[in-house]
Write an enzyme that holds these catalytic residues in place. Structure first.
Site, short mmCIF file in Angstrom:
data_model
loop_
_atom_site.label_atom_id
_atom_site.label_comp_id
_atom_site.label_asym_id
_atom_site.label_seq_id
_atom_site.Cartn_x
_atom_site.Cartn_y
_atom_site.Cartn_z
N ASP A 1 0.81 -1.21 0.00
CA ASP A 1 0.00 0.00 0.00
C ASP A 1 0.86 1.28 0.00
O ASP A 1 1.91 1.33 0.64
CB ASP A 1 -0.88 -0.04 1.26
CG ASP A 1 -2.04 0.92 1.20
OD1 ASP A 1 -2.51 1.22 0.09
OD2 ASP A 1 -2.50 1.36 2.28
N HIS A 2 0.34 2.30 -0.70
CA HIS A 2 0.98 3.63 -0.70
C HIS A 2 2.47 3.58 -1.02
O HIS A 2 3.31 4.12 -0.28
CB HIS A 2 0.76 4.34 0.64
CG HIS A 2 -0.62 4.90 0.79
ND1 HIS A 2 -1.09 5.93 0.00
CD2 HIS A 2 -1.65 4.55 1.61
CE1 HIS A 2 -2.35 6.21 0.34
NE2 HIS A 2 -2.71 5.36 1.30
N HIS B 1 -6.75 10.60 5.69
CA HIS B 1 -6.04 9.56 6.45
C HIS B 1 -5.89 9.93 7.93
O HIS B 1 -5.81 11.11 8.28
CB HIS B 1 -4.64 9.34 5.87
CG HIS B 1 -4.65 8.65 4.55
ND1 HIS B 1 -4.71 9.34 3.37
CD2 HIS B 1 -4.64 7.33 4.23
CE1 HIS B 1 -4.71 8.47 2.36
NE2 HIS B 1 -4.66 7.24 2.85
N HIS C 1 -9.95 5.62 0.57
CA HIS C 1 -8.87 5.63 1.57
C HIS C 1 -9.32 6.44 2.78
O HIS C 1 -10.29 7.20 2.71
CB HIS C 1 -7.60 6.25 0.97
CG HIS C 1 -6.84 5.31 0.09
ND1 HIS C 1 -5.56 4.89 0.37
CD2 HIS C 1 -7.21 4.67 -1.04
CE1 HIS C 1 -5.17 4.05 -0.57
NE2 HIS C 1 -6.15 3.90 -1.45
N GLY C 2 -8.60 6.26 3.89
CA GLY C 2 -8.93 7.02 5.09
C GLY C 2 -10.30 6.66 5.64
O GLY C 2 -10.98 7.50 6.23
N SER D 1 -11.19 4.99 8.20
CA SER D 1 -11.37 5.03 9.66
C SER D 1 -12.17 6.25 10.09
O SER D 1 -12.86 6.22 11.11
CB SER D 1 -10.01 5.06 10.37
OG SER D 1 -9.29 3.90 10.12
N ASN E 1 -10.39 1.01 2.44
CA ASN E 1 -9.10 0.91 3.15
C ASN E 1 -9.22 1.45 4.58
O ASN E 1 -9.61 2.60 4.78
CB ASN E 1 -8.05 1.76 2.43
CG ASN E 1 -7.50 1.10 1.20
OD1 ASN E 1 -8.09 0.17 0.65
ND2 ASN E 1 -6.35 1.58 0.75
N THR F 1 -6.23 3.25 10.67
CA THR F 1 -6.17 3.91 11.98
C THR F 1 -7.14 3.30 12.99
O THR F 1 -6.83 3.25 14.19
CB THR F 1 -6.45 5.43 11.79
OG1 THR F 1 -5.49 5.92 10.85
CG2 THR F 1 -6.33 6.19 13.08
O1 G3H Z 1 -4.34 3.07 2.66
C1 G3H Z 1 -4.74 3.00 3.83
C2 G3H Z 1 -5.95 3.67 4.27
O2 G3H Z 1 -6.23 4.75 3.48
C3 G3H Z 1 -6.05 3.83 5.74
O3 G3H Z 1 -6.57 5.07 6.19
O4 G3H Z 1 -5.71 4.84 8.50
O5 G3H Z 1 -7.26 6.66 7.89
O6 G3H Z 1 -8.09 4.33 7.98
P1 G3H Z 1 -6.94 5.24 7.73
ZN ZN Z 2 -4.56 5.31 2.14
#
Ligand code: G3H
Ligand code: ZN
Length: 287
Positions: free
Chosen positions: A84-85, A183, A211-212, A214, A233, A236
């Protein structure tokens, strides 16, 4: 159960208009916790290792990857492994022989033309080596400890016309879109632009990735899946669960020294969190 691929799980998600949940892992306990949760609810899952997680492990991808592959192979449900990333092209090249079936190549911070050039190069290499490639256009904020992007900042939202061109020019298999999530949020109050998601879903011929996640409330997550998100995804949320449980466990006995005790509490909390999130994502499609 054999190790499966993200591409295969996303293709199934496209078929039933749902999404596959993908969880970022940093430690073996998190790998175990995510798989235990997936087994408990009978859902497939993606385990993600980010470039930042590799940096945390002194730049070594193989040890955590090998543990994840081994755990996935003995799982009762399909498990895929995703890198990832990735910004570093040398790390991208390590993916194929470490058990990864897919990579997210992250050039979203670059100006458009440079993003296209780097991502097209990454996609060509990935496809030549049997890997499924996800990329990002418009930048989902909050990476590397930076705050969320202002909604009106340039690049804070994926522009549909530009995204159509980007997908044609790069040949990627899935696209991470900037629609309001960010994120590393520790509260679940991101404001998702569902109208923008609808426009992107209508115009783009490939699966979309959130993404992000959480920071996204259950209701918005489900609405985003119904609106075309096919991979969710989450990272966090697992850190919040694990760290909170470990902190609480250590607080009960300041003299405790055995890591198995607090890691058991942390792992259990991650499993509980992943069970809840898998349930939320699985329940999203309208039946
Ligand atoms: O690629 C990973 C995710 O975008 C995780 O995002 O940690 O904010 O849930 P997050
Ligand atoms: Zn991400």
């Amino acid at each position: 159960m054999p190790l499966t691929t993200t591409g295969g799980l996303v293709a199934e998600a496209v078929t039933h208009r749902g999404a596959v949940a993908a969880f970022n892992v940093v430690t073996l306990e998190q790998v175990e916790a995510v798989i235990a949760a997936a087994e408990a609810v009978g859902e497939p899952v993606v385990l993600q290792v980010s470039e930042n997680a590799v940096k945390f492990r002194a730049g070594r991808l193989r040890p955590l990857a090998a543990a994840a592959v081994s755990a996935a192979r003995s799982s009762e449900v399909p498990v895929a492994l995703h890198l990832d990333h990735v910004k570093d092209e040398a790390l991208l090249r390590e993916a194929a022989d470490c058990g990864f079936g897919s990579v997210m190549f992250d050039a979203a911070h670059l100006p458009y033309a440079e993003n296209v050039a780097a991502t097209r190069r990454a996609a060509r290499w990935a496809h030549a080596h049997g890997l499924w490639l996800e990329a990002e256009l418009g930048e989902v904020g909050g990476k590397d400890g930076r705050g969320p992007l202002d909604a009106h900042a340039p690049g804070a939202r994926t522009e549909p016309g530009e995204a159509v061109r980007y997908v044609e020019e790069t040949g990627v298999d899935a696209l991470a879109v900037a629609i309001g999530s960010s994120h590393a949020m520790t509260s679940r109050d991101a404001v998702i632009d569902h109208d923008l998601l609808a426009a992107l879903h209508e115009r783009l011929p490939l699966p979309l990735v959130l993404h992000g996640s959480s920071g996204v409330a259950d209701e918005d997550l489900q609405r985003a899946v119904r609106g075309g998100i096919r991979k969710v995804n989450i990272g966090t949320a697992l850190s919040i669960a694990m760290t909170g449980a470990i902190r609480a466990d250590l607080d009960t006995d300041p003299r405790a020294v055995d890591p198995r005790r607090y890691l058991t509490a942390g792992r259990r909390a991650v499993t509980d969190s992943v069970v809840r999130l898998l349930g939320t994502v699985a329940a999203a499609p309208l039946r």
